[in-house]
Design a protein around this motif. Structure first.
Motif, PDB file in Angstrom:
ATOM      1  N   GLY A 233       0.797  -1.209   0.000  1.00  0.00           N
ATOM      2  CA  GLY A 233       0.000   0.000   0.000  1.00  0.00           C
ATOM      3  C   GLY A 233       0.832   1.261   0.000  1.00  0.00           C
ATOM      4  O   GLY A 233       2.062   1.231   0.149  1.00  0.00           O
ATOM      5  N   ARG A 234       0.143   2.389  -0.137  1.00  0.00           N
ATOM      6  CA  ARG A 234       0.830   3.683  -0.231  1.00  0.00           C
ATOM      7  C   ARG A 234       1.701   3.962   0.990  1.00  0.00           C
ATOM      8  O   ARG A 234       2.812   4.485   0.855  1.00  0.00           O
ATOM      9  N   SER A 235       1.203   3.607   2.187  1.00  0.00           N
ATOM     10  CA  SER A 235       1.979   3.919   3.391  1.00  0.00           C
ATOM     11  C   SER A 235       3.328   3.203   3.372  1.00  0.00           C
ATOM     12  O   SER A 235       4.359   3.789   3.735  1.00  0.00           O
ATOM     13  N   LEU A 236       3.349   1.933   2.935  1.00  0.00           N
ATOM     14  CA  LEU A 236       4.603   1.197   2.846  1.00  0.00           C
ATOM     15  C   LEU A 236       5.518   1.820   1.809  1.00  0.00           C
ATOM     16  O   LEU A 236       6.699   2.087   2.077  1.00  0.00           O
ATOM     17  N   VAL A 237       4.990   2.064   0.620  1.00  0.00           N
ATOM     18  CA  VAL A 237       5.822   2.597  -0.455  1.00  0.00           C
ATOM     19  C   VAL A 237       6.355   3.983  -0.102  1.00  0.00           C
ATOM     20  O   VAL A 237       7.538   4.290  -0.318  1.00  0.00           O
ATOM     21  N   ASP A 238       5.508   4.836   0.471  1.00  0.00           N
ATOM     22  CA  ASP A 238       5.954   6.172   0.869  1.00  0.00           C
ATOM     23  C   ASP A 238       7.081   6.086   1.894  1.00  0.00           C
ATOM     24  O   ASP A 238       8.058   6.843   1.823  1.00  0.00           O
ATOM     25  N   ARG A 239       6.940   5.174   2.840  1.00  0.00           N
ATOM     26  CA  ARG A 239       7.989   5.042   3.851  1.00  0.00           C
ATOM     27  C   ARG A 239       9.299   4.596   3.223  1.00  0.00           C
ATOM     28  O   ARG A 239      10.369   5.135   3.526  1.00  0.00           O
ATOM     29  N   VAL A 240       9.224   3.595   2.357  1.00  0.00           N
ATOM     30  CA  VAL A 240      10.440   3.090   1.720  1.00  0.00           C
ATOM     31  C   VAL A 240      11.114   4.188   0.911  1.00  0.00           C
ATOM     32  O   VAL A 240      12.330   4.396   1.000  1.00  0.00           O
ATOM     33  N   GLN A 241      10.334   4.912   0.109  1.00  0.00           N
ATOM     34  CA  GLN A 241      10.918   5.963  -0.724  1.00  0.00           C
ATOM     35  C   GLN A 241      11.496   7.098   0.111  1.00  0.00           C
ATOM     36  O   GLN A 241      12.479   7.728  -0.277  1.00  0.00           O
ATOM     37  N   LYS A 242      10.908   7.357   1.262  1.00  0.00           N
ATOM     38  CA  LYS A 242      11.357   8.457   2.119  1.00  0.00           C
ATOM     39  C   LYS A 242      12.594   8.096   2.923  1.00  0.00           C
ATOM     40  O   LYS A 242      13.504   8.917   3.089  1.00  0.00           O
ATOM     41  N   GLU A 243      12.656   6.856   3.442  1.00  0.00           N
ATOM     42  CA  GLU A 243      13.675   6.507   4.416  1.00  0.00           C
ATOM     43  C   GLU A 243      14.823   5.675   3.859  1.00  0.00           C
ATOM     44  O   GLU A 243      15.853   5.534   4.520  1.00  0.00           O
ATOM     45  N   ALA A 244      14.684   5.118   2.681  1.00  0.00           N
ATOM     46  CA  ALA A 244      15.694   4.180   2.184  1.00  0.00           C
ATOM     47  C   ALA A 244      17.023   4.860   1.896  1.00  0.00           C
ATOM     48  O   ALA A 244      17.072   5.961   1.337  1.00  0.00           O
ATOM     49  N   ARG A 245      18.088   4.194   2.277  1.00  0.00           N
ATOM     50  CA  ARG A 245      19.442   4.595   1.895  1.00  0.00           C
ATOM     51  C   ARG A 245      19.939   3.732   0.736  1.00  0.00           C
ATOM     52  O   ARG A 245      21.117   3.748   0.400  1.00  0.00           O
ATOM     53  N   VAL A 246      19.015   2.990   0.155  1.00  0.00           N
ATOM     54  CA  VAL A 246      19.278   2.084  -0.953  1.00  0.00           C
ATOM     55  C   VAL A 246      18.378   2.512  -2.110  1.00  0.00           C
ATOM     56  O   VAL A 246      17.257   2.963  -1.886  1.00  0.00           O
ATOM     57  N   PRO A 247      18.834   2.425  -3.362  1.00  0.00           N
ATOM     58  CA  PRO A 247      17.953   2.765  -4.493  1.00  0.00           C
ATOM     59  C   PRO A 247      16.641   1.985  -4.449  1.00  0.00           C
ATOM     60  O   PRO A 247      16.611   0.817  -4.057  1.00  0.00           O
ATOM     61  N   VAL A 248      15.544   2.647  -4.855  1.00  0.00           N
ATOM     62  CA  VAL A 248      14.206   2.068  -4.763  1.00  0.00           C
ATOM     63  C   VAL A 248      13.559   2.042  -6.140  1.00  0.00           C
ATOM     64  O   VAL A 248      13.649   3.009  -6.903  1.00  0.00           O
ATOM     65  N   LEU A 249      12.908   0.934  -6.454  1.00  0.00           N
ATOM     66  CA  LEU A 249      12.127   0.799  -7.683  1.00  0.00           C
ATOM     67  C   LEU A 249      10.697   0.516  -7.249  1.00  0.00           C
ATOM     68  O   LEU A 249      10.417  -0.524  -6.661  1.00  0.00           O
ATOM     69  N   ALA A 250       9.774   1.466  -7.512  1.00  0.00           N
ATOM     70  CA  ALA A 250       8.448   1.318  -6.912  1.00  0.00           C
ATOM     71  C   ALA A 250       7.396   2.117  -7.652  1.00  0.00           C
ATOM     72  O   ALA A 250       7.696   2.970  -8.481  1.00  0.00           O
ATOM     73  N   HIS A 251       6.142   1.820  -7.313  1.00  0.00           N
ATOM     74  CA  HIS A 251       5.034   2.709  -7.649  1.00  0.00           C
ATOM     75  C   HIS A 251       4.157   2.828  -6.410  1.00  0.00           C
ATOM     76  O   HIS A 251       4.007   1.878  -5.649  1.00  0.00           O
ATOM     77  N   ALA A 252       3.629   4.036  -6.197  1.00  0.00           N
ATOM     78  CA  ALA A 252       2.836   4.275  -4.997  1.00  0.00           C
ATOM     79  C   ALA A 252       1.387   3.858  -5.188  1.00  0.00           C
ATOM     80  O   ALA A 252       0.773   3.291  -4.296  1.00  0.00           O
ATOM     81  N   ASP A 253       0.808   4.162  -6.337  1.00  0.00           N
ATOM     82  CA  ASP A 253      -0.611   3.881  -6.580  1.00  0.00           C
ATOM     83  C   ASP A 253      -0.803   3.339  -7.989  1.00  0.00           C
ATOM     84  O   ASP A 253      -0.015   3.619  -8.890  1.00  0.00           O
ATOM     85  N   GLY A 254      -1.889   2.595  -8.162  1.00  0.00           N
ATOM     86  CA  GLY A 254      -2.300   2.165  -9.491  1.00  0.00           C
ATOM     87  C   GLY A 254      -3.595   2.867  -9.854  1.00  0.00           C
ATOM     88  O   GLY A 254      -4.639   2.225  -9.948  1.00  0.00           O
TER      89      GLY A 254
END
Length: 444
Positions: A233-254
């Protein structure tokens, strides 16, 4: 339950127990700082072996894993029943969590399809020769260690593991607590496939439990994890994109749209919209907003609404749609920005393709958009006019799926602008290196 299934169930239980005991010993000894970092270090070592393994070995692992999934079907379904029994979620969430014999078979078939794909590792992407005689090659290589954080859908673990094995990457899986039993059972079958091919089991590792602290550990694992892919869900993806120190490949919503143009075949439009919304309402490729041309809305919109209502769909409609069907509930600005993942559809009447594109530009999450029309020029205008990762003409948005693209499966849908877009399959899980071949040249 036959002997094969009994044996596989015992193997699954033993693998789970051994893994938990090993992690406990590592943590107590103080040799490693945390369970997920310990697993990431093991995955890093395994990734070197996997990256250098021949394609035949990786394919053998996938075929063996597919067989192990089939042999463990009863054990996997029993584990899934435990997850479902503990779940208090709504219908859409339970649909994502539920495994059936057909879905277990689809996991196995997906692994076999991946095995049949061309080897993505070692592909020469481009080559050229400079005037000084130096030959240059850009060659596809594995990314390294990929971390996948996912919620509710246990089959994601099988898809992610298979795609990573095929592309020579080790993978560290962290499933949600709601699918923990299912994820462990599937993971044990995947590791059985690795053992059968004499590849390191540590190439596919899974978090020992659903502790949320494991997510934070993965987000900070720079140098151990090369790429993070969140599926949830959006909350998980938003957290990962905000806090990650590792490159992220994601989409927040469909937040996907289907636009029915005035030149659409009515029967085709009805069939596509019904499928795009109602085939599976809880997936990211489900259409959330219907756009329909004003010229055909008075005749066609009531038919489309009737089709969907028969399957339990409810609606939010703009003023123009409500002028045609006054009983439809009012759509708010927030409705058009909402990914429902449920049997709910937004409706807006538009005046031509440019107004449809304007609406999509304002509300889309850059996932998937579709147009239904027999006018090729309008279709081309639509395809070129949206910057979403996937754009379709006369097809359901639910085709935005790695399996339907011929990738065997997908590890997610990427809506960003870099590295990969749309369904992420084996080719998208590679990076590249440059090889330079000389004949003794020195630089002046």
């Amino acid at each position: 339950m036959n002997n094969c299934e009994t044996g596989m169930k015992d193997a699954i239980m033993k693998a789970q127990e051994d893994g938990q005991q090993g992690l406990a010993q590592q943590t107590v000894s103080g040799a490693l700082p945390s369970p997920m970092v310990a697993l990431a270090r093991r995955a890093r070592l395994a990734s070197r072996t996997l990256a250098q393994s021949p394609s035949s070995a990786r394919d053998k692992a996938l075929w063996a894993a597919a067989a192990a999934v089939r042999e463990a079907r009863s054990a996997i379904l029993a584990a899934n029943a435990k997850d479902l029994e503990a779940s208090t979620a709504g219908a859409a969430f339970r649909d994502r969590l539920t495994l059936t014999p057909e879905r277990v078979e689809a996991m196995a078939a997906g692994l076999e399809e991946m095995a049949d794909l061309p080897d993505p590792v070692g592909r020469v992407l481009e080559e050229w020769t400079r005037p000084n005689g130096l030959r240059f090659r850009r060659v596809a290589t594995p990314v390294g260690v990929i971390g996948v954080i996912y919620e509710s859908r246990p089959n994601v673990g099988a898809d992610a593991a298979g795609l990573c094995i095929k592309s020579g990457n080790a993978v560290l899986l962290r499933g949600g607590s709601e699918s923990l039993h299912s994820a462990r059972a599937i993971h044990a079958a995947i590791q059985a496939g690795l053992r059968a091919a004499d590849l390191p089991e540590d190439a596919v590792l899974i978090a020992p439990d659903g502790d949320r602290a494991h997510v934070a550990e993965m987000l900070g694992a720079a140098g151990l994890v090369d790429l993070l892919i969140p599926r949830g869900g959006r909350s998980l993806v938003d957290r990962v994109q905000k806090e990650a120190r590792v490159p992220v490949l994601a989409h927040a919503d469909g937040l996907c749209h289907t636009y029915v143009h005035s030149a659409a075949d009515p029967a085709m439009a009805r069939r596509i919209v019904l499928n795009a919304k109602m085939r599976r309402v809880g997936i990211c490729g489900a259409t959330e907003t219907l756009l329909i041309d004003a010229a055909i809305a008075p005749s066609l919109l009531p038919q489309i609404v009737g089709d969907l209502a028969e399957f339990g769909c409810t609606f939010h409609a703009d003023a123009e749609a409500r002028a045609i069907m006054p009983d439809l509930p009012v759509a708010t600005e927030q409705d058009f920005s909402t990914e429902w993942l449920d049997a709910v559809l937004n409706i807006a009447v538009v005046d031509g393709v440019d107004e449809a594109l304007d609406h999509i530009q304002k509300y889309s999450s850059s996932h998937t958009e579709a147009i239904v029309t027999s006018d090729e020029a309008v279709a081309t205008r639509f395809l070129n006019g949206t910057d979403s990762a996937v754009v379709m003409w006369n097809a359901s948005t639910q085709f935005c799926d790695g399996g339907e693209f011929g990738f065997g499966a997908e590890i997610g849908i990427a809506t960003g602008r870099f590295h990969a877009r749309g369904p992420v399959g084996v080719e998208q899980l590679t990076t590249f290196r440059y090889e330079v071949i000389g004949t003794g040249q020195v630089r002046t």
